[in-house]
Write an enzyme that holds these catalytic residues in place. Structure first.
Site, PDB file in Angstrom:
ATOM      1  CB  CYS A 404      78.587 -11.241-111.577  1.00 56.74           C
ATOM      2  SG  CYS A 404      77.379 -11.913-112.385  1.00 56.74           S
ATOM      3  CG  HIS A 448      77.409  -8.005-114.783  1.00 56.86           C
ATOM      4  ND1 HIS A 448      78.320  -8.809-114.274  1.00 56.86           N
ATOM      5  CD2 HIS A 448      77.600  -7.123-114.051  1.00 56.86           C
ATOM      6  CE1 HIS A 448      79.083  -8.411-113.772  1.00 56.86           C
ATOM      7  NE2 HIS A 448      78.720  -6.989-113.494  1.00 56.86           N
ATOM      8  CG  ASP A 464      80.008  -4.636-111.510  1.00 61.21           C
ATOM      9  OD1 ASP A 464      80.189  -5.616-110.977  1.00 61.21           O
ATOM     10  OD2 ASP A 464      80.060  -4.673-112.815  1.00 61.21           O
TER      11      ASP A 464
END
Length: 650
Positions: A404, A448, A464
């Site tokens: 991520c 994250h 995202d």
């Protein structure tokens, strides 16, 4: 005469001390714990070989050695670790000089202090039960010390009875007695213990490392329905400045007030968030926090900051709304979130131009960029290849595989090249639902990174890019156990109900639920929580509190005293009970036993009735007289009497 503690007493005491200090093997330096263990074993051997005990000069030399080891390992006697080490070493040294009953008492009381220090390291319910158990054994040591005919089982039973009788009184004092908040002796505490978690710097692979950690970060219990998985973003630090490799949090000093206060719309979620001990004073609220209790403030980056000690477990009441508009942007923020480490390469400029950056509305470019991640064979992985040289370009044009952090930083970088203010947000996403307790558990494996872009009329908007590559990461969350075991990305299965969960999962969630309530209602029962609870009972001043304390303590004390002192509840002497069984057997055979007959009279009459049993009658009578009236009885006499009476037949 010199004081000689019995073997039973010494074994009791040394065993309980060994149990009490055992958990400290993980808390104090190995050298100091080994020194204590050596002293304990030395004293244990000396039970059977007293000549091996050191004299006063030897104890003095051992004391100097202990002081030297303590100073070499801790460099102080202040602080949690140093203070605990001091008590443990002193306890070991004191074991070698027992010259009277007073020394036994000093050792036992010092052992109680060492037992309490365990709670400076761990406050779980398992540790509380363990300390209660070993303190019970230690209390049995005092009972053995003050008993004329010490018996192991009897001492343990008496110890358990004393503890059970004291629990109601301890509960009343815990609930009602005014809480005394301990001051933060930060200048005394030189113990620094690193904790894993997010930091002010985001580097390649830092979040991937956290993804293999099962460490609990916080737990959340919602007042109503849970937000859907796609909205479970727990906001943490902001990363704005970059050198092309790492990203750092911007300074927040002097930026406490935002250009515009954010506006919110429904739905809103109210919840209780319990933070585990951390190294930063961050509280990871559901994005975006609207209302929050005392001890919290929201800085200019919309991140919640606590004024409590981050090393302590703490609970907060928060409300959040996922639908918000943060408002305008200042010139400083715009400049800060358009910063680039240098002139972008021709490949980057060409990619931005290809995706209509600077040419179309920002929303269109962002949509094209997310579509590019979906269609151009990008992959989501925990272990991408190293990219030491120009990591963003290498990721975008060569490797196309990352975690991520890679996607979020590349996304923000491309938006800045397109002159769209953007920044990276760190935090946690998702969490595992505990079906038994009805709360979410968020662990380091849920760490994250995502992006925020400032859009006209909408303010800072979350994007995202990981969701474009691996939407199951957001919708289903991380399967922590499988991910840690395999070292590869693993997502949770579709949410299961309580009936579908295996018995092992239900058992683990049940225990986690018990631990959560223990932490919430016992460990976190501080001044604020006590005040709220007492006010719910109508206790709003010290006068009423005093009445409640006096009445409760007197009532419990009266009940315990009544149960202990009433004659019909007093326990019958076991030797007398066995002797009465013996007399009852003869009474059935026709022996007349009158009130006032002593055991010798009964024995003579019984031998005349049954001369063939004279030897057994004399032995039973002698054992009974020895147990009942003489001080030289031995621990095994009662068991011998029990066997003789059981085998006796008239």
């Amino acid at each position: 005469m010199p004081f000689l503690p019995s073997t039973r007493l010494m074994l009791f005491m040394l065993g309980s001390i060994g149990l009490i200090t055992l958990p400290h093997a993980w808390h104090i330096p190995p050298v100091l714990f080994s020194f204590f263990t050596l002293l304990l074993l030395w004293r244990l051997l000396s039970i059977w070989q007293p000549r091996y005990l050191p004299n006063r000069f030897g104890v003095f030399l051992l004391m100097l050695l202990g002081i030297g080891l303590l100073y070499s390992q801790q460099h102080s006697v202040f602080g949690r670790d140093a203070g605990t080490s001091l008590f443990v070493v002193a306890l070991g040294l004191k074991l070698l000089e027992i010259h009277g009953r007073r020394d036994v008492y000093v050792i036992v009381y010092l052992a109680f202090i060492v037992a309490v220090t365990q709670f400076l390291y761990e406050e779980s319910i398992l540790m509380a039960l363990y300390i209660l158990l070993v303190c019970g054994v230690l209390l049995a040591t005092l009972i053995t010390q003050n008993s004329h005919t010490p018996q192991t089982l009897a001492a343990l039973k008496t110890s358990a009875a004393i503890i059970l009788q004291s629990l109601p009184l301890a509960l009343v004092l815990f609930v009602l007695f005014p809480r005394l908040e301990a001051p933060h002796w930060s200048w005394l505490d030189d113990d620094i213990h690193a904790k894993s978690g997010l930091s002010n710097t985001l580097e390649p692979g830092s979040i991937a490392e956290l993804s293999l950690s099962p460490e609990l970060v916080f737990r959340v219990k919602f007042d109503g329905e849970l937000p859907p998985p796609a909205q479970r973003y727990w906001r943490g630090p902001i990363y704005a400045s970059t050198d092309g490799v790492s990203w750092r949090a911007p300074p927040v000093l002097g930026r406490e007030n935002n250009p515009d206060q954010p506006t919110f719309s429904d739905p809103s979620y109210a919840y209780t968030l319990m933070m585990e001990p951390q190294k930063q004073n961050w509280v990871f609220a559901l994005e975006m926090p609207t209302e929050f209790g005392g001890g919290l403030r929201r800085n200019g980056l919309y991140q919640l900051i606590t004024n409590k000690n981050p090393g302590d477990r703490a609970e907060y009441q928060i409300s959040s709304s996922p639908s918000y508009n943060s408002g305008g942007i200042s010139k400083t923020e715009r400049k800060e979130n358009l910063q680039l480490p240098g002139k972008p390469s021709d490949r980057v400029v060409e990619l931005v131009k290809q995706l209509q950056g600077k040419q179309a509305r920002p929303e269109l470019f962002i949509g094209n960029l997310l579509q590019h991640f979906r269609q151009e064979n990008f992959h989501y992985t925990l272990s991408p290849e190293a990219m030491p040289d120009k990591p963003i370009e290498t990721f975008l044009f060569e490797r196309r595989a990352g975690f991520c952090g890679h996607y979020a930083t590349a996304f923000v970088y491309l938006l800045r090249v397109a002159e769209i203010p953007a920044r990276v947000v760190g935090g946690y996403q998702g969490g595992q639902i505990n079906e038994v307790g009805g709360f979410l558990e968020i662990r380091q494996a849920d760490a994250h990174a995502w992006a925020e872009a400032w859009l006209e009329g909408r303010g800072w908007v979350r994007f995202d890019p990981t969701a474009a590559i691996a939407p199951e990461r957001i919708e289903r969350g991380v399967n922590v156990d499988l991910q840690i075991a395999s070292g590869a990305v693993n997502f949770s299965p579709v949410q299961l109900d309580a009936k579908t969960l295996s018995w092992l999962q239900r058992g683990r969630q049940l225990w986690q639920s018990v631990d959560y309530n223990w932490q919430r209602w016992v460990i976190n029962y501080d001044t604020v929580n006590q005040k709220a609870f007492l006010q719910s009972l109508g206790i709003d001043n010290f006068v009423k509190l005093g009445y409640w304390l006096v009445i409760s303590v007197a009532g419990i004390g009266g009940v315990v005293a009544w149960r202990l002192l009433r004659p019909n509840r007093r326990r019958q002497d076991p030797a007398l009970r066995l002797y009465r069984q013996f007399c009852a057997k003869f009474a059935k055979a026709g022996l007349s036993i009158e009130i006032g007959d002593g055991p010798q009279t009964v024995a003579e009459r019984a031998k005349k009735l049954r001369p063939d049993l004279a030897e057994a009658i004399e032995r039973i009578t002698a054992l009974y007289i020895r147990l009942r009236y003489q001080a030289d009885s031995e621990a095994g006499d009662l068991q011998v009497l029990k066997k003789l009476v059981a085998r006796f037949r008239v």
